[in-house]
Design a protein around this motif. Structure first.
Motif, PDB file in Angstrom:
ATOM      1  N   MET A 238       0.832  -1.207   0.000  1.00 54.99           N
ATOM      2  CA  MET A 238       0.000   0.000   0.000  1.00 54.99           C
ATOM      3  C   MET A 238       0.866   1.258   0.000  1.00 54.99           C
ATOM      4  N   PHE A 239       1.986   1.216   0.717  1.00 57.45           N
ATOM      5  CA  PHE A 239       2.888   2.363   0.726  1.00 57.45           C
ATOM      6  C   PHE A 239       3.481   2.600  -0.665  1.00 57.45           C
ATOM      7  N   MET A 241       2.274   1.664  -3.561  1.00 54.76           N
ATOM      8  CA  MET A 241       1.227   2.093  -4.481  1.00 54.76           C
ATOM      9  C   MET A 241       0.882   3.568  -4.290  1.00 54.76           C
ATOM     10  N   ASN A 242       0.884   4.038  -3.059  1.00 56.05           N
ATOM     11  CA  ASN A 242       0.470   5.410  -2.780  1.00 56.05           C
ATOM     12  C   ASN A 242       1.612   6.417  -2.822  1.00 56.05           C
ATOM     13  N   SER A 243       2.843   5.930  -2.935  1.00 56.11           N
ATOM     14  CA  SER A 243       3.983   6.846  -3.013  1.00 56.11           C
ATOM     15  C   SER A 243       4.668   6.764  -4.365  1.00 56.11           C
ATOM     16  N   SER A 251       1.521  14.471   0.942  1.00 57.33           N
ATOM     17  CA  SER A 251       1.858  13.315   1.767  1.00 57.33           C
ATOM     18  C   SER A 251       0.634  12.611   2.318  1.00 57.33           C
ATOM     19  N   HIS A 252      -0.564  13.206   2.138  1.00 57.08           N
ATOM     20  CA  HIS A 252      -1.779  12.534   2.590  1.00 57.08           C
ATOM     21  C   HIS A 252      -1.932  11.162   1.946  1.00 57.08           C
ATOM     22  N   LYS A 253      -1.307  10.961   0.800  1.00 57.88           N
ATOM     23  CA  LYS A 253      -1.472   9.711   0.065  1.00 57.88           C
ATOM     24  C   LYS A 253      -0.713   8.564   0.721  1.00 57.88           C
ATOM     25  N   TRP A 254       0.351   8.898   1.466  1.00 56.34           N
ATOM     26  CA  TRP A 254       1.207   7.801   1.912  1.00 56.34           C
ATOM     27  C   TRP A 254       1.666   7.867   3.369  1.00 56.34           C
ATOM     28  N   TRP A 257       0.535   4.970   5.666  1.00 60.52           N
ATOM     29  CA  TRP A 257       1.172   3.675   5.385  1.00 60.52           C
ATOM     30  C   TRP A 257       2.624   3.679   5.824  1.00 60.52           C
TER      31      TRP A 257
END
Length: 308
Positions: A238-239, A241-243, A251-254, A257
């Motif tokens: 998940m980290f 994929m979101n980074s 940074s809200h995306k990752w 995680w």
């Protein structure tokens, strides 16, 4: 977002002069992680202190696993503690020191990540020796000694190979690569633990009889460790994929995680501590509350107990 944890490869971290971008969630998670790692250190030191008070502290697989697990917890505390401070102070120089590039010298954050993984692997190398001693309990002394000697030699060779290869990867690819290499070993060890625990249970369990506490503790440890590794891998995925967009400052995306990565490592350390505590149960239970003193009968008792 100025005051949140940053990607290791993020070079354009803004030189913020205010805390307008401060986010409570990553800071809270950082505090929780720091507290969790610190708790594991204190728990481990309490076990060592109690063994020394009982005059039962000696170098064996239990204390090796315990010492390495405490060391792993220490690096976790340092990483999450400094990272949480970084989120609060917004210092550009501290950010560069903590998240800087790869190679030698190593950024502080990467060094801590490598320390968590390396010492956790070394701790888990000692645990199979406990199992060998358990399995050898019902054998004659000569066979048991031979088996223990072979197991000890094998684990020492594997520990040596891991240490040398870990340092080589660190030198060539940086501490972050070394930390990733350690996690790969943790996955391998987890698989081997599942195989070994089931073989040990089949060897020691008697048909029609209830499983002993020792076997129950081992199986509980292996199942918990397996679940922990699966969750850790899920968080890693998940980290990643979101980074994927490293040019994004959102940074809200990752950040959730990223914090959970260290939280899951903390749980793996905690599982080690819990199993080590269980394996020391017979020894630690000898300490009876008597105004903080150890009873004379306890001091005179044999040091041979449980699975040490």
């Amino acid at each position: 977002m100025c005051a949140t944890i940053a990607l290791l490869s993020q070079e354009n971290w803004p030189a913020c002069s205010s805390k307008t971008g401060l986010s409570a969630l990553p800071i809270t998670l950082g505090i929780v992680n720091t507290t969790f790692f610190t708790f594991c250190i204190c728990w481990g030191l309490w076990m060592i202190s109690t063994l020394r008070k009982l005059k039962m502290f000696q170098i064996n697989p239990v204390t090796k696993a315990l010492s390495f697990t405490i060391a792993s917890s220490f690096f976790g505390t340092m990483h999450q503690g400094v990272e949480t401070i970084q989120m609060l102070v917004n210092d550009v120089d501290l950010h560069a020191t903590f998240y800087g590039g790869e190679g030698i010298p190593t950024p502080f954050g990467s060094l801590c990540l490598a320390g968590i993984g390396a010492f956790l692997v070394l701790a888990d190398f000692a645990i199979p020796l406990l199992w060998i001693q358990i399995a050898s309990a019902g054998m004659n002394k000569a066979d048991a000694a031979t088996r223990a000697k072979k197991a000890n030699k094998f684990t020492q060779c594997m520990s040596g190979f891991f240490t040398i290869s870990f340092l080589g990867i660190w030198f060539m690819g940086g501490a972050t690569a070394g930390g990733s290499y350690s996690i790969l070993w943790m996955m391998i060890i987890c698989g081997l633990f599942n195989i070994g625990a089931r073989k040990l249970r089949a060897q020691l369990a008697k048909p029609g009889e209830e499983q002993t506490k020792t076997i129950t503790d081992i199986m509980s440890f292996v199942r918990s460790m397996t679940i922990g590794m699966v969750l850790y891998i899920l968080v890693v995925v998940m980290f990643i994929m979101n980074s994927a967009d490293k040019l994004s400052n959102d940074s809200h995306k990752w950040f959730l995680w990223a914090g959970l990565l260290y939280h899951m490592l903390g749980w793996l350390i905690y599982l080690n501590m819990r199993y080590i505590r269980s394996s020391l149960d017979k020894k630690l239970s000898k300490l009876k509350a008597n105004g903080g003193r150890v009873l004379p009968t306890t001091m005179a008792s044999s040091t041979a107990s449980s699975v040490e």
